[in-house]
Write an enzyme that holds these catalytic residues in place. Structure first.
Site, PDB file in Angstrom:
ATOM      1  CG  ASP A  80      20.622  -6.494 -23.417  1.00 63.08           C
ATOM      2  OD1 ASP A  80      20.953  -5.690 -24.298  1.00 63.08           O
ATOM      3  OD2 ASP A  80      19.440  -6.809 -23.193  1.00 63.08           O
ATOM      4  CE  LYS A 112      21.437  -5.632 -27.926  1.00 62.24           C
ATOM      5  NZ  LYS A 112      20.436  -5.268 -26.904  1.00 62.24           N
ATOM      6  CG  ASP A 153      12.147  -4.387 -28.852  1.00 67.74           C
ATOM      7  OD1 ASP A 153      11.072  -3.778 -28.897  1.00 67.74           O
ATOM      8  OD2 ASP A 153      12.863  -4.593 -29.848  1.00 67.74           O
ATOM      9  CG  ASP A 158      14.940  -7.223 -22.280  1.00 64.26           C
ATOM     10  OD1 ASP A 158      15.787  -6.908 -23.149  1.00 64.26           O
ATOM     11  OD2 ASP A 158      13.823  -7.695 -22.570  1.00 64.26           O
ATOM     12  CG  ASP A 177      17.460  -4.082 -25.049  1.00 67.34           C
ATOM     13  OD1 ASP A 177      17.658  -4.234 -26.265  1.00 67.34           O
ATOM     14  OD2 ASP A 177      16.529  -4.616 -24.425  1.00 67.34           O
TER      15      ASP A 177
END
Length: 221
Positions: free
Chosen positions: A177, A150, A10, A173, A8
């Site tokens: 995810d 994702k 951000d 995070d 990831d």
């Protein structure tokens, strides 16, 4: 040889102030195994980051809506319906929160992102009426088609590159995810991760943001 990575951006490659940690650049450039940047940001962002890091442009963007690997671009989702949700949300008094230029959504192909301080309850109600989902990444609310994740994007990358997704190490995070964590054999949530990511990850790190990611990468090298 190092294991392939699904990362990831951000909250994971960034510091607490939202900027990409420059220490990441050399580590990823020298990794020697596939690196997939999997993000909720629109397609140009992870492509540009790959370009400036100096690694092959292999990305899962827009929460799985756009997948790019080996010069193949695959687009899934329903941008028109997401736009319809956004327009109805605004019509009922909501605010996307990005200003007139709206660079957050300007190049987005499969979904619409809404500022995290916008009216979440109204947005979810409108999205539900249109049969769309809202994902809270901690940085924005993403209006997207059901089933676009994702994890599915990473699986598509693996099919294109003839890789086994279970061999990947994933670091992230937030709730977007979770699908990636469920696909791979080894997953890590940085300490700043939300509850869903923490519950889904095999390991929750003591370090936050890029510090957590760098600690994992150092231990794997």
């Amino acid at each position: 040889m190092n294991r392939p990575l699904a990362l990831d951006i951000d909250g994971t490659l960034t510091r607490s102030n939202g900027t990409v940690d420059p220490r990441i650049f050399d580590v990823l450039r020298d990794w020697g195994a596939p690196v997939v940047l999997a993000t909720g940001k629109s397609f140009p962002y992870p492509v540009a980051l790959c370009h400036f890091v100096g690694i092959p442009e292999t990305v899962v963007a827009e929460n799985g809506g756009v997948v790019y690997a080996a010069d193949e671009v695959t687009v899934t989702g329903d941008r028109a319906r997401a736009q319809a949700v956004a327009e109805e949300f605004v019509a009922r008094g909501g605010d996307l929160g990005w200003g007139d230029a709206d660079t957050t959504n300007r190049w987005r192909e499969t979904e619409i992102a809404v500022h995290i301080e916008s009216d979440e309850a109204l947005l979810r109600a409108v999205a539900d009426e249109f049969g769309m989902e809202v994902v809270d990444t901690g940085y924005a609310y993403h209006v997207k088609a059901p089933g676009v994740t994702k994890g599915k994007g990473l699986k598509a990358v693996c099919e294109t590159l003839s890789l086994d997704p279970e061999t990947f190490v994933a670091i992230g995070d937030s709730e977007n995810d979770v699908s990636t964590f469920e696909l791979v054999d080894e997953s890590y949530a940085v300490a700043n991760a939300d509850d869903r990511a923490r519950a889904a990850a095999a390991t929750v790190l003591d370090e936050s943001y890029s510090d957590g990611t760098l600690s994992v990468l150092e231990s794997l090298r």
